[in-house]
Design a protein around this motif. Structure first.
Motif, PDB file in Angstrom:
ATOM      1  N   VAL A  40      -5.461  -0.222  19.511  1.00 27.35           N
ATOM      2  CA  VAL A  40      -5.787  -0.399  18.102  1.00 27.35           C
ATOM      3  C   VAL A  40      -6.256   0.909  17.483  1.00 27.35           C
ATOM      4  N   GLU A  41      -7.194   1.577  18.161  1.00 26.01           N
ATOM      5  CA  GLU A  41      -7.737   2.811  17.594  1.00 26.01           C
ATOM      6  C   GLU A  41      -6.638   3.857  17.461  1.00 26.01           C
ATOM      7  N   LYS A  42      -5.820   3.960  18.503  1.00 23.01           N
ATOM      8  CA  LYS A  42      -4.747   4.953  18.480  1.00 23.01           C
ATOM      9  C   LYS A  42      -3.800   4.699  17.301  1.00 23.01           C
ATOM     10  N   THR A  43      -3.396   3.445  17.150  1.00 23.95           N
ATOM     11  CA  THR A  43      -2.462   3.105  16.074  1.00 23.95           C
ATOM     12  C   THR A  43      -3.082   3.373  14.711  1.00 23.95           C
ATOM     13  N   LEU A  44      -4.323   2.900  14.520  1.00 24.45           N
ATOM     14  CA  LEU A  44      -4.958   3.062  13.208  1.00 24.45           C
ATOM     15  C   LEU A  44      -5.132   4.531  12.839  1.00 24.45           C
ATOM     16  N   ILE A  45      -5.615   5.333  13.801  1.00 23.83           N
ATOM     17  CA  ILE A  45      -5.892   6.732  13.468  1.00 23.83           C
ATOM     18  C   ILE A  45      -4.595   7.525  13.286  1.00 23.83           C
ATOM     19  N   GLU A  46      -3.579   7.113  14.048  1.00 21.86           N
ATOM     20  CA  GLU A  46      -2.265   7.745  13.867  1.00 21.86           C
ATOM     21  C   GLU A  46      -1.746   7.505  12.446  1.00 21.86           C
ATOM     22  N   ARG A  47      -1.896   6.254  11.979  1.00 24.23           N
ATOM     23  CA  ARG A  47      -1.362   5.887  10.663  1.00 24.23           C
ATOM     24  C   ARG A  47      -2.272   6.364   9.528  1.00 24.23           C
ATOM     25  N   ILE A  48      -3.582   6.377   9.801  1.00 21.90           N
ATOM     26  CA  ILE A  48      -4.545   6.706   8.741  1.00 21.90           C
ATOM     27  C   ILE A  48      -5.493   7.785   9.266  1.00 21.90           C
ATOM     28  N   PRO A  49      -5.076   9.045   9.145  1.00 20.67           N
ATOM     29  CA  PRO A  49      -5.850  10.143   9.740  1.00 20.67           C
ATOM     30  C   PRO A  49      -7.275  10.258   9.198  1.00 20.67           C
ATOM     31  N   GLU A  50      -7.545   9.736   7.972  1.00 20.28           N
ATOM     32  CA  GLU A  50      -8.912   9.848   7.434  1.00 20.28           C
ATOM     33  C   GLU A  50      -9.924   9.033   8.225  1.00 20.28           C
ATOM     34  N   VAL A 102       0.828  -1.202   0.000  1.00 16.46           N
ATOM     35  CA  VAL A 102       0.000   0.000   0.000  1.00 16.46           C
ATOM     36  C   VAL A 102       0.863   1.253   0.000  1.00 16.46           C
ATOM     37  N   ASN A 103       0.247   2.325  -0.479  1.00 18.82           N
ATOM     38  CA  ASN A 103       0.850   3.647  -0.336  1.00 18.82           C
ATOM     39  C   ASN A 103      -0.280   4.630  -0.092  1.00 18.82           C
ATOM     40  N   ALA A 104       0.029   5.898  -0.090  1.00 21.54           N
ATOM     41  CA  ALA A 104      -0.972   6.906   0.266  1.00 21.54           C
ATOM     42  C   ALA A 104      -2.158   6.922  -0.696  1.00 21.54           C
ATOM     43  N   ASP A 105      -1.955   6.417  -1.923  1.00 25.83           N
ATOM     44  CA  ASP A 105      -3.051   6.433  -2.896  1.00 25.83           C
ATOM     45  C   ASP A 105      -3.907   5.180  -2.846  1.00 25.83           C
ATOM     46  N   SER A 106      -3.498   4.191  -2.051  1.00 25.68           N
ATOM     47  CA  SER A 106      -4.260   2.942  -2.002  1.00 25.68           C
ATOM     48  C   SER A 106      -5.626   3.193  -1.372  1.00 25.68           C
ATOM     49  N   PRO A 107      -6.607   2.337  -1.699  1.00 26.33           N
ATOM     50  CA  PRO A 107      -7.925   2.476  -1.064  1.00 26.33           C
ATOM     51  C   PRO A 107      -7.796   2.406   0.456  1.00 26.33           C
ATOM     52  N   LEU A 108      -8.680   3.129   1.129  1.00 29.70           N
ATOM     53  CA  LEU A 108      -8.655   3.190   2.595  1.00 29.70           C
ATOM     54  C   LEU A 108      -8.679   1.793   3.205  1.00 29.70           C
ATOM     55  N   GLU A 109      -9.503   0.918   2.619  1.00 32.30           N
ATOM     56  CA  GLU A 109      -9.629  -0.447   3.133  1.00 32.30           C
ATOM     57  C   GLU A 109      -8.277  -1.176   3.116  1.00 32.30           C
ATOM     58  N   ASP A 110      -7.540  -1.023   2.003  1.00 35.57           N
ATOM     59  CA  ASP A 110      -6.235  -1.673   1.905  1.00 35.57           C
ATOM     60  C   ASP A 110      -5.276  -1.143   2.963  1.00 35.57           C
ATOM     61  N   ARG A 111      -5.372   0.165   3.207  1.00 38.39           N
ATOM     62  CA  ARG A 111      -4.447   0.747   4.184  1.00 38.39           C
ATOM     63  C   ARG A 111      -4.776   0.313   5.612  1.00 38.39           C
ATOM     64  N   VAL A 112      -6.075   0.188   5.908  1.00 36.00           N
ATOM     65  CA  VAL A 112      -6.466  -0.304   7.239  1.00 36.00           C
ATOM     66  C   VAL A 112      -5.966  -1.738   7.410  1.00 36.00           C
ATOM     67  N   ASN A 113      -6.187  -2.569   6.383  1.00 36.95           N
ATOM     68  CA  ASN A 113      -5.717  -3.954   6.459  1.00 36.95           C
ATOM     69  C   ASN A 113      -4.210  -4.020   6.625  1.00 36.95           C
ATOM     70  N   TYR A 114      -3.523  -3.119   5.951  1.00 37.06           N
ATOM     71  CA  TYR A 114      -2.057  -3.125   6.034  1.00 37.06           C
ATOM     72  C   TYR A 114      -1.602  -2.874   7.471  1.00 37.06           C
ATOM     73  N   VAL A 115      -2.194  -1.881   8.108  1.00 40.78           N
ATOM     74  CA  VAL A 115      -1.803  -1.578   9.496  1.00 40.78           C
ATOM     75  C   VAL A 115      -2.186  -2.734  10.415  1.00 40.78           C
ATOM     76  N   LEU A 116      -3.363  -3.310  10.181  1.00 43.74           N
ATOM     77  CA  LEU A 116      -3.785  -4.455  11.007  1.00 43.74           C
ATOM     78  C   LEU A 116      -2.798  -5.606  10.875  1.00 43.74           C
ATOM     79  N   TYR A 117      -2.476  -5.962   9.613  1.00 46.92           N
ATOM     80  CA  TYR A 117      -1.652  -7.153   9.397  1.00 46.92           C
ATOM     81  C   TYR A 117      -0.184  -6.926   9.701  1.00 46.92           C
ATOM     82  N   SER A 118       0.289  -5.685   9.477  1.00 49.83           N
ATOM     83  CA  SER A 118       1.729  -5.480   9.651  1.00 49.83           C
ATOM     84  C   SER A 118       2.075  -5.032  11.063  1.00 49.83           C
TER      85      SER A 118
END
Length: 196
Positions: A167-177, A105-121
């Motif tokens: 979880v919420e803190k990490t996700l929102i930190e990584r994906i501000p949207e 993923v990168n900044a242009d990837s769909p939001l769903e992909d980016r959430v999954n990326y943070v979850l899995y990585s």
């Protein structure tokens, strides 16, 4: 696109022999990944007769064989190695694709992909020690990530704390949207886990 996959000489020789036995002019090998970027990713290698390849496939012309790579799988096949280890039983073809399960993923990837990326990585590796796993079930129109807690997280008294804090803190930190997260599982009643 640089060739991201390595097919060892022994694997090429083995595959060339298999292809020869098919007696089909122009037959090649096709490599693709099912459910790439998820923990369920499987790397597959199949015979590919002329015309069975996809128009978007990338063709690798190797010394001994031709290999079609599925376009959607390319990023996930990065650093993949196809090898053949001969043994007394004849040998075994192995495919190691270290990035098959990792979302690219990168900044242009769909939001769903980016959430999954943070979850899995970042998040799931920490939970794995407790037998837990978090999956993204859906994203709401308000950009709330609806998550399912599985394994050791379900029914765990600390889950609300873990959920809200880490979880919420990490996700929102990584994906501000993201505007927040919600848990699909009601930890007191497992029969209603997917309803709300």
């Amino acid at each position: 696109m640089s060739q991201s996959i390595e097919i060892t000489d022994s694997a090429q020789e083995y595959l060339a022999e298999l292809l020869e036995k098919q007696n089909v002019e122009g037959i090649a090998v096709r490599i693709f990944i099912t459910q790439p970027g998820t923990p369920y990713a499987e790397t597959c290698l199949a015979y590919c007769r002329p015309g069975e390849e996809e128009p978007s496939d990338e063709l690798l012309e190797l010394d001994k064989i031709r290999v079609y790579l599925d376009k959607h799988s390319l990023a996930f096949l990065d650093e993949a190695v196809v090898d053949f280890n001969a043994d007394r039983m004849g040998g075994q073809l192995t495919i190691k694709a270290p990035n098959a399960k990792m979302p690219k993923v990168n900044a242009d990837s769909p939001l769903e992909d980016r959430v999954n990326y943070v979850l899995y990585s970042e998040i799931n590796p920490g939970l794995a020690a407790h037998g837990g796993e978090i999956k993204l079930i859906q994203l709401t129109d308000e950009n709330v990530a609806v998550l399912a807690f599985g394994g050791g997280c379900q029914g765990c008294a600390a889950v609300d704390l873990t959920l809200k804090d880490g979880v919420e803190k990490t996700l929102i930190e990584r994906i501000p949207e993201l505007s927040g997260i919600r848990d699909v599982t009601d930890h007191t009643d497992t029969s209603q886990a997917y309803y709300r």
